[in-house]
Enzyme design. Structure first.
Site, PDB file in Angstrom:
ATOM      1  N   GLU A   1     -16.483  41.634  16.897  1.00 31.39           N
ATOM      2  CA  GLU A   1     -16.458  40.645  15.746  1.00 31.39           C
ATOM      3  C   GLU A   1     -14.846  40.666  15.465  1.00 31.39           C
ATOM      4  OE1 GLU A   1     -18.498  38.578  14.866  1.00 31.39           O
ATOM      5  OE2 GLU A   1     -20.236  39.841  15.436  1.00 31.39           O
TER       6      GLU A   1
ATOM      7  N   CYS B   1     -11.232  39.096   7.274  1.00 37.74           N
ATOM      8  CA  CYS B   1     -11.235  38.247   8.600  1.00 37.74           C
ATOM      9  C   CYS B   1     -11.506  36.880   8.206  1.00 37.74           C
ATOM     10  CB  CYS B   1     -12.066  38.684   9.709  1.00 37.74           C
ATOM     11  SG  CYS B   1     -13.724  39.265   8.634  1.00 37.74           S
TER      12      CYS B   1
HETATM   13  P1  NAD Z   1      -7.495  46.996  14.426  1.00 41.47           P
HETATM   14  O1  NAD Z   1      -7.962  46.135  15.641  1.00 41.47           O
HETATM   15  O2  NAD Z   1      -5.957  47.317  14.359  1.00 41.47           O
HETATM   16  O3  NAD Z   1      -8.309  48.366  14.194  1.00 41.47           O
HETATM   17  C1  NAD Z   1      -9.804  48.621  14.277  1.00 41.47           C
HETATM   18  C2  NAD Z   1     -10.046  49.747  14.962  1.00 41.47           C
HETATM   19  O4  NAD Z   1      -9.907  49.595  16.330  1.00 41.47           O
HETATM   20  C3  NAD Z   1      -9.579  50.966  14.225  1.00 41.47           C
HETATM   21  O5  NAD Z   1     -10.528  51.768  14.160  1.00 41.47           O
HETATM   22  C4  NAD Z   1      -8.645  51.354  15.263  1.00 41.47           C
HETATM   23  O6  NAD Z   1      -8.436  52.865  15.303  1.00 41.47           O
HETATM   24  C5  NAD Z   1      -9.420  51.083  16.602  1.00 41.47           C
HETATM   25  N1  NAD Z   1      -8.307  50.810  17.639  1.00 41.47           N
HETATM   26  C6  NAD Z   1      -7.113  50.723  17.766  1.00 41.47           C
HETATM   27  N2  NAD Z   1      -6.444  50.560  18.908  1.00 41.47           N
HETATM   28  C7  NAD Z   1      -7.611  50.770  19.751  1.00 41.47           C
HETATM   29  C8  NAD Z   1      -7.655  50.946  21.320  1.00 41.47           C
HETATM   30  N3  NAD Z   1      -6.712  50.781  21.946  1.00 41.47           N
HETATM   31  N4  NAD Z   1      -8.934  51.372  21.555  1.00 41.47           N
HETATM   32  C9  NAD Z   1     -10.091  51.478  20.813  1.00 41.47           C
HETATM   33  N5  NAD Z   1      -9.872  51.451  19.510  1.00 41.47           N
HETATM   34  C10 NAD Z   1      -8.668  51.017  18.881  1.00 41.47           C
HETATM   35  O7  NAD Z   1      -8.079  46.221  12.968  1.00 41.47           O
HETATM   36  P2  NAD Z   1      -7.865  46.466  11.599  1.00 41.47           P
HETATM   37  O8  NAD Z   1      -6.315  46.267  11.189  1.00 41.47           O
HETATM   38  O9  NAD Z   1      -8.743  47.669  11.312  1.00 41.47           O
HETATM   39  O10 NAD Z   1      -8.723  45.455  10.852  1.00 41.47           O
HETATM   40  C11 NAD Z   1      -8.296  44.020  10.746  1.00 41.47           C
HETATM   41  C12 NAD Z   1      -8.601  42.992  11.795  1.00 41.47           C
HETATM   42  O11 NAD Z   1     -10.089  43.122  12.009  1.00 41.47           O
HETATM   43  C13 NAD Z   1      -8.301  41.673  11.684  1.00 41.47           C
HETATM   44  O12 NAD Z   1      -7.879  41.031  12.778  1.00 41.47           O
HETATM   45  C14 NAD Z   1      -9.795  41.238  11.229  1.00 41.47           C
HETATM   46  O13 NAD Z   1      -9.923  39.820  11.428  1.00 41.47           O
HETATM   47  C15 NAD Z   1     -10.701  41.620  11.942  1.00 41.47           C
HETATM   48  N6  NAD Z   1     -11.969  41.709  11.362  1.00 41.47           N
HETATM   49  C16 NAD Z   1     -12.873  41.093  11.853  1.00 41.47           C
HETATM   50  C17 NAD Z   1     -14.254  40.874  11.242  1.00 41.47           C
HETATM   51  C18 NAD Z   1     -15.233  40.266  11.823  1.00 41.47           C
HETATM   52  O14 NAD Z   1     -16.338  40.248  11.228  1.00 41.47           O
HETATM   53  N7  NAD Z   1     -15.042  39.015  12.738  1.00 41.47           N
HETATM   54  C19 NAD Z   1     -14.404  41.805  10.027  1.00 41.47           C
HETATM   55  C20 NAD Z   1     -13.491  42.666   9.616  1.00 41.47           C
HETATM   56  C21 NAD Z   1     -12.342  42.625  10.259  1.00 41.47           C
END
Ligand code: NAD
Length: 527
Positions: free
Chosen positions: A290, A324
């Site tokens: 997501e 999001c």
């Molecule tokens: P992010 O992508 O920075 O981080 C999410 C997770 O991914 C964290 O646990 C992070 O440590 C991990 N991560 C980072 N780099 C990685 C890699 N290379 N490999 C594997 N894991 C890695 O997102 P965030 O800042 O925590 O959250 C905000 C984002 O999430 C926004 O883009 C938002 O739209 C999205 N979001 C989407 C939904 C949905 O349901 N569509 C819901 C909530 C948040």
């Protein structure tokens, strides 16, 4: 067996309905005091039923007060991930073999415990990720909903196991869904309880063993939820918990050869890189992701403008736009643009920016220094390329000095094609664009790589019908003054996106979610 009925947990509303909101506030404030007193501890990983110390730790501080340490958390490494994946692999068959009833009971018991401790959990969220009290409680409620709903669905489908009879004489057939084996769960900071619990429970209840990694800024609430699920009866090794950052813990989890599938919520960039990794490594299991959004709202000339103002304000600025689903661009019919804009600015200026735990706070602090820098950069660009009608400043006066506080910002005069109106910023920032008619509004709404949430305000049913038909979005809301695009409820408004907002087209908290964690098998026996 008759499946248990499902009802959303609506804590704040139920206190309101009982005319007892003071009791809500008292319970929350007592919980904040209690949680504050326990902050600052050192936390380990949890692998194969045991605490595992780390060589290094990282500090997490409160977004509203960086002098307040939430805790020191284990900095996960590829070796920790390897240990956790081995533990999960060792027990995955045994976990699959457990019956539907036994598995479901664990998640119902976990939901009951979360219900019992909901104020403590909400207070933890406020202190760790900066959500105000009603938003924090909604996060807790949604986690409980996921546990109850997935339990209900899994039970209702009898674990997705069907006797398909005797298709030809002597042949007996069975059609079933079976778990993939081991799932990696990678969670974001912004719904640190609901999304962490929902993804973890989805993978587990369907019979997969899990290695879960929460966001690096919100490990404490995730740890509490992991402990609750563990204490509800998960066998050792079924749920393993490793804290740490993306490159050192997340990426190795995705790349591990024994990880069959990944469930991820977060940014498009990371989610799509996980998908690419799976493809490059020739992994066959699913990446259930997501991702982000750039959620448009149309305000037609047939709109109730006051309702539109309220809906856009709440959609854009609740939890400081760090959802999001946040409303981020508004296409307003030129006949009502002046009235809408003036009222939106007026309403925005009434909002209280403040500490998450203060009762009157609407706009709470942003999560990280990177978010603060992003805010400074986009508001500067908005001032140079457009007009900032209100907001645009970082607040540092008084007791804001140690936190990350920003003003909710309304911008106009930037073209629809501008980066500010195309990229996800994840901040309290909304752009307003005039349109000549509904057609232009729909075309511009759809002119985005994202397709998560969308809203319309129009009292004309034909306009709303046309919009439902043509809008390219997973979640679509008409005339919703409680929020134009945010605030989905489990079961009623399953959560997910079209286009680059998600990878599967199946939504969390909906009827087609759990099946994604399983693969089909038919079994034919000739007797
Ligand atoms: P992010 O992508 O920075 O981080 C999410 C997770 O991914 C964290 O646990 C992070 O440590 C991990 N991560 C980072 N780099 C990685 C890699 N290379 N490999 C594997 N894991 C890695 O997102 P965030 O800042 O925590 O959250 C905000 C984002 O999430 C926004 O883009 C938002 O739209 C999205 N979001 C989407 C939904 C949905 O349901 N569509 C819901 C909530 C948040």
């Amino acid at each position: 067996m008759q499946a248990k009925e499902f009802e959303n947990e609506l804590t704040y509303h139920s206190y309101e309905a009982d005319r007892d909101v003071e009791a809500f506030h008292e319970a929350y404030e007592d919980a904040v005091e209690a949680v504050r007193a326990e902050l600052g501890a050192t936390h380990d990983h949890y692998i194969d039923g045991e605490r595992v110390a780390a060589a290094e730790h990282f500090e997490v501080t409160s977004p509203g007060d960086q002098t307040r340490t939430i805790g020191e958390f284990a900095a996960g490494t590829p070796d920790d991930i390897d240990d956790a994946v081995h533990a999960a692999t060792a027990v995955s068959d045994e976990w699959e073999a457990l019956g539907v009833d036994e598995r479901v009971e664990i998640f119902r018991d976990a939901a009951a415990e979360m219900r019992e401790r909901k104020f403590e959990l909400a207070a933890t969220i406020s202190l760790e990720n900066g959500k105000n009290r009603t938003e924090a409680m909604a996060d807790v409620d949604e986690a409980i909903d996921f546990l109850e709903f997935y339990s209900r669905e899994f039970e209702r489908a009898d674990g997705y196991d069907f006797d398909t009879g005797e298709p030809t004489p002597g042949e007996h057939t069975r059609n079933l869904l079976r778990p993939y084996g081991v799932f990696g769960v990678i969670a974001p900071f912004n719904f640190p309880m609901a999304i962490f619990v929902g993804m973890t429970a989805g993978a587990l209840i369907t019979g997969n063993a899990v290695v879960a990694k929460p966001a690096e800024s919100t490990p404490l609430i995730a740890e509490k939820c992991m402990e609750i699920m563990q204490d509800a009866g998960l066998p050792d090794g079924v749920l393993n918990f490793v804290t740490g950052d993306g490159p050192n813990a997340g990426q190795p989890l995705v790349e591990h050869e024994d990880v069959d599938g990944v469930v991820f919520t977060g940014s498009r960039k990371v989610g799509e890189s996980i998908q690419r990794t799976f493809f490059e490594q020739d992994k066959q299991g699913p990446v259930i992701a997501e991702l982000g959004g750039k959620n448009p709202v149309i305000v037609s000339d047939a709109a109730d403008v006051d309702a539109a103002v309220e809906g856009v304000m709440k959609g854009a600025f609740s939890f400081s736009g760090q959802k999001c689903s946040a409303t981020s661009r508004v296409y307003v019919h030129e006949d009502v643009e002046a009235e809408f804009t003036e009222k939106l600015v007026e309403r925005t200026e009434e909002l209280t920016v403040g500490h998450a735990t203060d009762r009157e706070t609407f706009v709470s602090p942003v999560i990280s220094d990177a978010a603060l820098e992003r805010y400074e950069s986009i508001t500067e660009r908005a001032a140079s390329d457009g007009t900032v009608l209100t907001g645009g400043a970082v607040r540092t006066e008084g007791d804001f000095a140690d936190g990350r506080f920003v003003e909710p910002t309304v911008v106009t005069d930037v073209p629809h094609e501008h980066d500010l109106a195309r990229d996800e910023h994840f901040l309290p920032f909304v752009t307003i664009h005039p349109i000549a008619d509904l057609e232009e509004g729909i075309r511009k709404s759809n002119d985005s790589e994202y397709g998560l949430c969308a809203g319309i305000f129009s009292e004309d049913d034909a306009e709303v019908e046309r919009w439902f038909d043509e809008i390219e979005s997973g979640m679509c809301y008409a005339n919703r003054s409680q929020s134009a695009t945010t605030g989905a409820l489990v079961q009623a408004q399953p959560f997910g996106g079209w286009k680059h907002s998600g990878t599967t087209g199946k939504f969390a908290g909906g009827y087609w979610y759990l099946q994604q964690f399983m693969r089909e098998q038919t079994q034919t026996r000739v007797e």
